[in-house]
Design a protein around this motif. Structure first.
Motif, PDB file in Angstrom:
ATOM      1  N   ILE A  30       0.315 -44.534 -25.368  1.00 52.77           N
ATOM      2  CA  ILE A  30       1.770 -44.385 -25.428  1.00 52.77           C
ATOM      3  C   ILE A  30       2.257 -44.574 -26.866  1.00 52.77           C
ATOM      4  CG2 ILE A  30       3.949 -45.458 -24.722  1.00 52.77           C
ATOM      5  CD1 ILE A  30       2.612 -45.977 -21.996  1.00 52.77           C
ATOM      6  N   ARG A  69      10.938 -39.457 -24.689  1.00 53.78           N
ATOM      7  CA  ARG A  69      11.329 -38.064 -24.420  1.00 53.78           C
ATOM      8  C   ARG A  69      11.457 -37.242 -25.706  1.00 53.78           C
ATOM      9  NH1 ARG A  69      15.654 -38.638 -20.376  1.00 53.78           N
ATOM     10  NH2 ARG A  69      13.861 -39.341 -19.133  1.00 53.78           N
ATOM     11  N   SER A  81      -5.082 -41.123 -16.682  1.00 51.93           N
ATOM     12  CA  SER A  81      -3.988 -40.315 -17.230  1.00 51.93           C
ATOM     13  C   SER A  81      -4.470 -39.386 -18.334  1.00 51.93           C
ATOM     14  CB  SER A  81      -2.883 -41.223 -17.772  1.00 51.93           C
ATOM     15  OG  SER A  81      -2.360 -42.052 -16.762  1.00 51.93           O
ATOM     16  N   ASP A 100       4.624 -34.626 -19.477  1.00 54.11           N
ATOM     17  CA  ASP A 100       5.828 -34.532 -18.649  1.00 54.11           C
ATOM     18  C   ASP A 100       6.062 -35.829 -17.874  1.00 54.11           C
ATOM     19  OD1 ASP A 100       6.245 -31.957 -19.508  1.00 54.11           O
ATOM     20  OD2 ASP A 100       5.250 -31.029 -17.782  1.00 54.11           O
ATOM     21  N   ASN A 101       4.974 -36.412 -17.378  1.00 58.10           N
ATOM     22  CA  ASN A 101       5.102 -37.669 -16.633  1.00 58.10           C
ATOM     23  C   ASN A 101       5.601 -38.798 -17.535  1.00 58.10           C
ATOM     24  OD1 ASN A 101       4.231 -36.477 -14.257  1.00 58.10           O
ATOM     25  ND2 ASN A 101       2.099 -37.114 -14.522  1.00 58.10           N
ATOM     26  N   CYS A 102       5.076 -38.853 -18.758  1.00 54.57           N
ATOM     27  CA  CYS A 102       5.519 -39.879 -19.695  1.00 54.57           C
ATOM     28  C   CYS A 102       6.992 -39.697 -20.042  1.00 54.57           C
ATOM     29  CB  CYS A 102       4.678 -39.833 -20.976  1.00 54.57           C
ATOM     30  SG  CYS A 102       3.006 -40.469 -20.784  1.00 54.57           S
ATOM     31  N   SER A 103       7.387 -38.449 -20.212  1.00 61.16           N
ATOM     32  CA  SER A 103       8.784 -38.165 -20.540  1.00 61.16           C
ATOM     33  C   SER A 103       9.706 -38.576 -19.411  1.00 61.16           C
ATOM     34  CB  SER A 103       8.949 -36.676 -20.842  1.00 61.16           C
ATOM     35  OG  SER A 103      10.267 -36.364 -21.187  1.00 61.16           O
ATOM     36  N   SER A 104       9.234 -38.389 -18.171  1.00 60.67           N
ATOM     37  CA  SER A 104      10.044 -38.723 -16.999  1.00 60.67           C
ATOM     38  C   SER A 104      10.141 -40.231 -16.788  1.00 60.67           C
ATOM     39  CB  SER A 104       9.439 -38.061 -15.758  1.00 60.67           C
ATOM     40  OG  SER A 104      10.123 -38.445 -14.591  1.00 60.67           O
ATOM     41  N   VAL A 105       9.014 -40.922 -16.977  1.00 57.69           N
ATOM     42  CA  VAL A 105       8.971 -42.365 -16.710  1.00 57.69           C
ATOM     43  C   VAL A 105       9.552 -43.173 -17.873  1.00 57.69           C
ATOM     44  CG1 VAL A 105       7.425 -44.323 -16.300  1.00 57.69           C
ATOM     45  CG2 VAL A 105       7.002 -42.133 -15.160  1.00 57.69           C
ATOM     46  N   PHE A 106       9.311 -42.699 -19.111  1.00 53.55           N
ATOM     47  CA  PHE A 106       9.745 -43.450 -20.289  1.00 53.55           C
ATOM     48  C   PHE A 106      10.753 -42.627 -21.102  1.00 53.55           C
ATOM     49  CE2 PHE A 106       5.180 -44.590 -19.615  1.00 53.55           C
ATOM     50  CZ  PHE A 106       5.390 -45.880 -19.124  1.00 53.55           C
ATOM     51  N   SER A 117      -1.658 -48.310 -23.003  1.00 56.57           N
ATOM     52  CA  SER A 117      -0.589 -48.792 -23.885  1.00 56.57           C
ATOM     53  C   SER A 117      -0.766 -48.242 -25.297  1.00 56.57           C
ATOM     54  CB  SER A 117      -0.558 -50.320 -23.903  1.00 56.57           C
ATOM     55  OG  SER A 117      -1.751 -50.854 -24.458  1.00 56.57           O
TER      56      SER A 117
END
Length: 273
Positions: A146, A103, A8, A93-99, A143
């Motif tokens: 994040i 956001r 990632s 963008d992927n982190c915002s979508s998944v978590f 982890s």
């Protein structure tokens, strides 16, 4: 080079000689850098400042930057060290979508336009996490990454250390050449290196540079190197031959001829005057 198809983000903990540090560059990635060992001058976008070990700096995509390390500030093995994390807007963008919990932080992060050096408190938090990541596996690092996102997005107390102001294309290219020379003059620079960095073909660049400055790139580079040599000669800490190679020349007779042509005397006479 890490593959973003398999990871990632990129995590690098490196130790190397000051001269091996990458020169001026720009990239379509976010970069978070923690200076573990070393000091020197930092060039980011439109700002040049000194830096010390312990600093944490975040650079948004496409801002030209480099760290120029002092040769006399190293560890016992003659090396500097830093930890660097790079990541893409797609990762954000992927982190915002998944978590959804992230956001708000990611929206704040993507609003940042200039490079920032974090305040003492957040630097301590970020550095401690990055050091822990050195001993983690891929899942552990994810982890920790994040967790980092929620910290690096808070820049209200951070110090701006560089931005990239859009200017006309001609001046932008000249600035790119100038900063490239500043960061790489002591290395072996070829015309093709500069042409590649500026994004022009060789013949077009030669015509452009001569028209814009009235001199060839080789003359411009030699003038800059001779000025560096003059500064070192005044300090009288190095021999003429040592200075010759230190400022990027690879041939002592050529260095002496070029110096005399530009300064009207030999390096030795300049040093003794």
């Amino acid at each position: 080079m890490i593959s973003f198809k398999e990871h990632s983000f990129s995590f690098n903990n490196v130790s190397l000689a000051p001269s091996e540090q990458i020169g001026l560059h720009r990239q379509p990635l976010w970069e978070l850098s923690y200076i573990v060992t070393g000091s020197g001058m930092r060039l980011i976008g439109d700002m040049t400042e000194p830096f010390q070990c312990g600093e944490v700096v975040m650079i948004p995509p496409e801002i030209p930057h480099c760290w120029i390390f002092n040769n006399n500030d190293t560890d016992s093995n003659g090396q500097i060290s830093n930890i660097t994390i790079t990541f893409t807007n797609e990762f954000l963008d992927n982190c915002s979508s998944v978590f959804p919990e992230l956001r708000r932080y990611i929206e704040q992060l993507k609003d940042i336009r200039g490079a920032v050096k974090f305040d003492k408190r957040n630097t301590s938090f970020i550095a401690s996490i990055m050091k822990v990541m050195c001993g983690q596996n891929d899942v552990g690092r994810l982890s920790s990454m994040i967790r980092l996102l929620s910290i690096i997005s808070i820049t209200d107390k951070a110090h701006i250390v560089g931005a990239y102001n859009m200017i006309d294309k001609k001046q932008e290219r000249l600035n790119m050449v100038h900063t490239y020379v500043i960061c790489n003059a002591t290395r072996n620079i070829s015309l093709d290196d500069v042409v590649r960095y500026v994004g022009m073909n060789r013949s077009a660049f030669c015509v452009f540079f001569k028209q814009a400055t009235g001199k060839t790139f080789v003359t411009y580079l030699n003038e800059y190197r001779i000025e560096l040599a003059c500064q070192l000669l005044k300090q009288k800490n190095m021999s003429v031959s040592e200075i010759c190679y230190h400022v990027g020349f690879t041939n002592i007779p050529y260095f002496n001829r070029t110096f005399k042509k530009m300064k009207g005397c030999s390096p030795t006479k300049f040093c003794n005057d």
